[in-house]
Scaffold this active site. Sequence first.
Site, PDB file in Angstrom:
ATOM      1  N   HIS A  33      54.165  48.843  32.627  1.00 31.18           N
ATOM      2  CA  HIS A  33      53.601  47.819  33.505  1.00 31.18           C
ATOM      3  C   HIS A  33      52.112  47.659  33.266  1.00 31.18           C
ATOM      4  O   HIS A  33      51.384  48.633  33.071  1.00 31.18           O
ATOM      5  CB  HIS A  33      53.891  48.110  34.990  1.00 31.18           C
ATOM      6  CG  HIS A  33      53.590  49.489  35.469  1.00 31.18           C
ATOM      7  ND1 HIS A  33      54.305  50.607  35.085  1.00 31.18           N
ATOM      8  CD2 HIS A  33      52.638  49.954  36.327  1.00 31.18           C
ATOM      9  CE1 HIS A  33      53.809  51.690  35.692  1.00 31.18           C
ATOM     10  NE2 HIS A  33      52.789  51.309  36.440  1.00 31.18           N
ATOM     11  N   HIS A  60      48.711  46.565  34.946  1.00 27.94           N
ATOM     12  CA  HIS A  60      48.036  46.326  36.226  1.00 27.94           C
ATOM     13  C   HIS A  60      46.998  45.224  36.047  1.00 27.94           C
ATOM     14  O   HIS A  60      46.186  45.292  35.117  1.00 27.94           O
ATOM     15  CB  HIS A  60      47.260  47.574  36.688  1.00 27.94           C
ATOM     16  CG  HIS A  60      48.111  48.748  37.044  1.00 27.94           C
ATOM     17  ND1 HIS A  60      48.489  49.018  38.334  1.00 27.94           N
ATOM     18  CD2 HIS A  60      48.658  49.730  36.283  1.00 27.94           C
ATOM     19  CE1 HIS A  60      49.219  50.137  38.362  1.00 27.94           C
ATOM     20  NE2 HIS A  60      49.335  50.579  37.123  1.00 27.94           N
TER      21      HIS A  60
END
Lengths: 138, 138
Positions: free
Chosen positions: B100, B102
Amino acid sequence: MDENCIFCKIINGQIPSTKIYENDYVYAFLDIMPVNKGHTLVVPKKHSKNLLEDDVEDLKHCVEAVQKIAPAIVRAVEADGFNLGVNTNKAAGQAVFHTHFHIIPRHEEDGLRPWPQRKYDEGEIDPVKEKIIKALEK
Amino acid sequence: MDENCIFCKIINGQIPSTKIYENDYVYAFLDIMPVNKGHTLVVPKKHSKNLLEDDVEDLKHCVEAVQKIAPAIVRAVEADGFNLGVNTNKAAGQAVFHTHFHIIPRHEEDGLRPWPQRKYDEGEIDPVKEKIIKALEK
């Protein structure tokens, strides 16, 4: 090439650097002020002041280079992981206005603390979502 | 799809999320524990435990999405910039083992401090460079 840009000068050799990798699109060198040893900057050769202004193809070349370089850095400094980071604008800590990806090798118990996280108050998250979706439509 | 992965469950709707963007390759939603309001996670739909294991095409789709989404987040929360970050492995603060990105919106004077930097000792940087270049050749 921006004649006032220190990273452009590094890329074309006017200013010395500790280069670890280069291809047609990106240049990677050790940050002389590392958070941890091996801290590397991956930069697109084509000048742009931040990530929002890069040709997307240049960003893709950068992440491709990161995937190649980061494991070598981790092995070389016997790290346990790494952070990839790109700061956009002064408020985010950007100090040189030529896009650069930081690769920061990390060690268990190296003492670097993540930023504190909080919770949204009740009913607070949906308005944020709606504003972002509206901004995306523009 | 990894049946034990919370982000895979978010992507396929088994777990609710505050989605702000989705295309064929990526899914973006608000982090429920934000560093600043509007903190967003951009994830490739195809499961992989970290950035080193992703198909490079999926990483390219992610940066393309970041370039589209981040300006909308900045406008929506009236930020002055943003940090993009990807943590790889536990030592780097990775908590969910599905890649992921951010996006953390930043405000002037929001009090978030960068990690301290140091200098290399005399003669210390070149051996680090040589080790990385050697590791890259493997």
